[in-house]
Motif scaffolding. Structure first.
Motif, short mmCIF file in Angstrom:
data_model
loop_
_atom_site.label_atom_id
_atom_site.label_comp_id
_atom_site.label_asym_id
_atom_site.label_seq_id
_atom_site.Cartn_x
_atom_site.Cartn_y
_atom_site.Cartn_z
N ASN A 212 -4.44 -4.61 -3.55
CA ASN A 212 -3.57 -3.95 -2.56
C ASN A 212 -2.88 -4.94 -1.62
OD1 ASN A 212 -3.01 -1.23 -2.76
ND2 ASN A 212 -4.90 -0.57 -1.79
N GLN B 12 3.03 -7.21 -2.80
CA GLN B 12 3.97 -6.12 -3.04
C GLN B 12 4.23 -5.94 -4.54
OE1 GLN B 12 7.98 -6.99 -1.74
NE2 GLN B 12 8.41 -4.86 -1.20
N ASN C 75 0.35 -0.79 -1.97
CA ASN C 75 1.32 -1.90 -1.98
C ASN C 75 2.42 -1.69 -3.02
OD1 ASN C 75 -0.36 -2.32 -4.20
ND2 ASN C 75 -0.26 -4.55 -4.03
#
Length: 404
Positions: free
Chosen positions: A248, A251, A276
Motif C-alpha cells: 500500500n 502509487q 494506493n
C-alpha cells in the motif's frame, strides 16, 4: 446419476444462448444459476459444469450426433444425449431421447478420437495455427491440457491476512485448500465451491486468480514507494496484486479505455483495502502523454487471443476468428510503442499475454526491440508458461529495462 428435467431444460436453454445467440458462457451461467432458488449447490454445479462441458466439446459431440449449426432444440437434445451417454448416465424415458443410438455413439467417439481436431474439439484453422506456431508435439500436448477444467485458485490478499490464516479460516468453513509450489500467495481449492459467499471474500482476504496470472505482478519486480502504471488494467486483478506487493506504499495508476471496468476495480480495491490505486480512464492520448517518463514500472497486460485461458473460457474456441488474431497483433505492437514511453530511465516494463502463440509473445517483443523506441530498452528475461507443463493457464511475460 439421475437426470432431472428442470436442470436439463436449464442446460438446453443455456446452450441455445451460447451457440445460437453468441452470448458469453460465463454470463449465461450466472443467469441460469439464479433461475430457481430451490436449487442446492449440487443442482447449480450440475447446470454450470454440464453447460461448460458441452461447450468445451461442441465440435466432437455435434459430429457424433450428426448435427450442424445453428442447432435447433432437437439438435441440442441430441448433443446432450451424446454427453450423457459418454459419461455412462442412463437416459430417462423422455421423448427427447427416443431412438438414441447408444452403441453407435461410443463407436463414433472412438473413431473420431483418432483425429486431433475432433478429439480436442477445435476448429480447423485453430488446429492449423497451433501446429504452425508450436509444432505438432507441443500443440497436441497444449490443446489437450487446455481442455481440462480449470482449478479454483485463490490469491491471498497479504494486505489483510496471511496464507496460513486464510487456509485456516476456510478450513473452518469446510473448504480445504493446498499451497502451490512456486506461487507464494496462491491457495488451490481441493473441491470446487462458491467462495464468493464467504466472509473471507467479503472482508477482502482473497481474490480468485489463476496461478499463472499471479506470476505477472511478481515478474514486474515492484517495491514499496514506487510509481507503477498498469496500462491495460481492466477490472484490476493484477493492479490489486501490485498494491499488495507494494504494501500500500507508493502509487499504482490503473489505466483502461473502459471506464466501467475501472469502476469495478474501485469496488474491489475498497474491499481489498488497497488504498494506493488510482484509476484513470483513457479518454484521449493526453492521459498517456502526461505519464511519459514518469513510472518506475509499467505493466502491459496486452489484449490477446486468449488461447492460454481456454480452460476457463471454452466458448472462445467458437468465438475466435483468425482475422481477430491478426488485428490484435497490430494492437499489441501499437500498445507497446505507446505505453513504453511511460517508463522512466532505469525503469522496467513487463509485456504479458494470456496466449501461448509465439507470434503474440516473443515475436512482438523482438519487433518492439528493433524499433526506434525499443532500442532504448534491454531484454532481461521471459517466462513462457504452458498449460501442459504447469497445469494452469497458458501465459507469457517478458521483462524489459529502459537504459539509463
Amino acid at each position: 446419476m439421475r437426470l432431472h428435467r428442470n436442470l436439463c431444460f436449464a442446460v438446453i436453454d443455456g446452450l441455445t444462448l451460447i451457440f445460437n445467440e453468441g452470448k458469453y458462457a460465463d454470463k449465461v451461467i450466472q443467469q441460469l444459476l439464479k433461475r430457481d432458488k430451490r436449487w442446492g449447490s449440487r443442482d447449480r454445479g450440475f447446470v454450470a459444469e454440464t453447460v461448460y462441458d458441452i461447450v468445451r466439446w461442441k465440435r466432437l459431440y455435434a459430429e457424433i450426433a450428426e448435427v450442424k449449426t445453428p442447432f435447433d432444440r432437437d439438435n441440442l437434445w441430441r448433443i446432450f444425449a451424446v454427453w450423457a451417454t459418454l459419461r455412462g448416465i442412463k437416459l430417462p424415458d423422455w421423448k427427447y431421447f427416443e431412438a438414441t443410438p447408444t452403441r453407435k455413439i461410443k463407436g463414433r467417439f472412438d473413431e473420431l478420437s483418432q483425429t486431433r481436431k475432433y478429439k480436442e474439439s477445435i476448429t480447423d484453422w485453430m488446429d492449423e495455427l497451433g501446429v504452425k506456431e508450436l509444432g505438432e508435439t507441443v500443440w497436441s500436448k497444449e490443446i489437450s491440457a487446455l481442455n481440462v477444467q480449470a482449478d479454483v485458485i485463490l490469491r491471498v490478499n497479504t494486505l489483510n491476512t496471511t496464507k496460513e490464516k486464510l487456509q485456516s479460516e476456510l478450513f473452518d468453513l469446510g473448504l480445504e485448500t493446498e499451497f502451490i509450489k512456486g506461487h507464494p500467495n496462491a491457495l488451490r481449492l481441493k473441491e470446487r465451491a462458491n467462495v464468493f459467499q464467504t466472509e473471507a471474500f467479503k472482508n477482502g482476504h482473497f481474490e480468485v486468480q489463476d496461478a499463472s496470472s499471479q506470476l505477472v505482478a511478481e515478474f514486474l519486480d515492484v517495491k514499496p514507494g514506487m510509481r507503477v502504471v498498469d496500462a491495460c488494467a481492466g477490472a484490476g486483478g493484477k493492479a490489486l496484486h501490485l498494491a499488495a506487493l507494494m504494501e500500500n506504499k507508493g502509487q499504482v495508476i490503473a489505466l483502461d479505455i473502459y471506464g466501467n471496468k475501472l469502476n469495478e476495480l474501485k469496488r474491489r480495491a475498497k474491499r481489498n483495502k488497497a488504498f494506493n490505486i488510482e484509476t484513470r480512464a483513457i479518454e484521449s492520448t493526453k492521459v498517456i502523454k502526461k505519464l511519459y517518463d514518469k513510472a518506475d514500472r509499467v505493466l502491459i497486460d496486452a489484449p490477446c487471443s486468449g488461447l492460454g485461458v481456454l480452460k476457463r473460457n471454452p466458448d472462445a474456441k467458437w468465438k475466435l476468428q483468425p482475422e481477430f488474431i491478426e488485428d490484435i497483433k497490430k494492437t499489441q505492437q501499437e500498445i507497446l510503442q505507446q505505453y513504453s514511453r511511460i517508463v522512466k530511465a532505469g525503469g522496467k516494463l513487463v509485456y504479458a499475454t494470456c496466449s501461448v502463440l509465439p507470434s503474440e509473445n516473443r515475436k512482438q517483443v523482438d519487433i518492439f526491440l528493433t524499433s526506434k523506441l525499443g532500442k532504448e530498452f534491454t531484454f532481461i528475461k521471459e517466462n513462457n508458461i504452458f498449460a501442459h507443463k504447469s497445469g494452469f493457464d497458458g501465459f507469457y511475460m517478458a521483462l524489459l529495462e529502459k537504459k539509463k
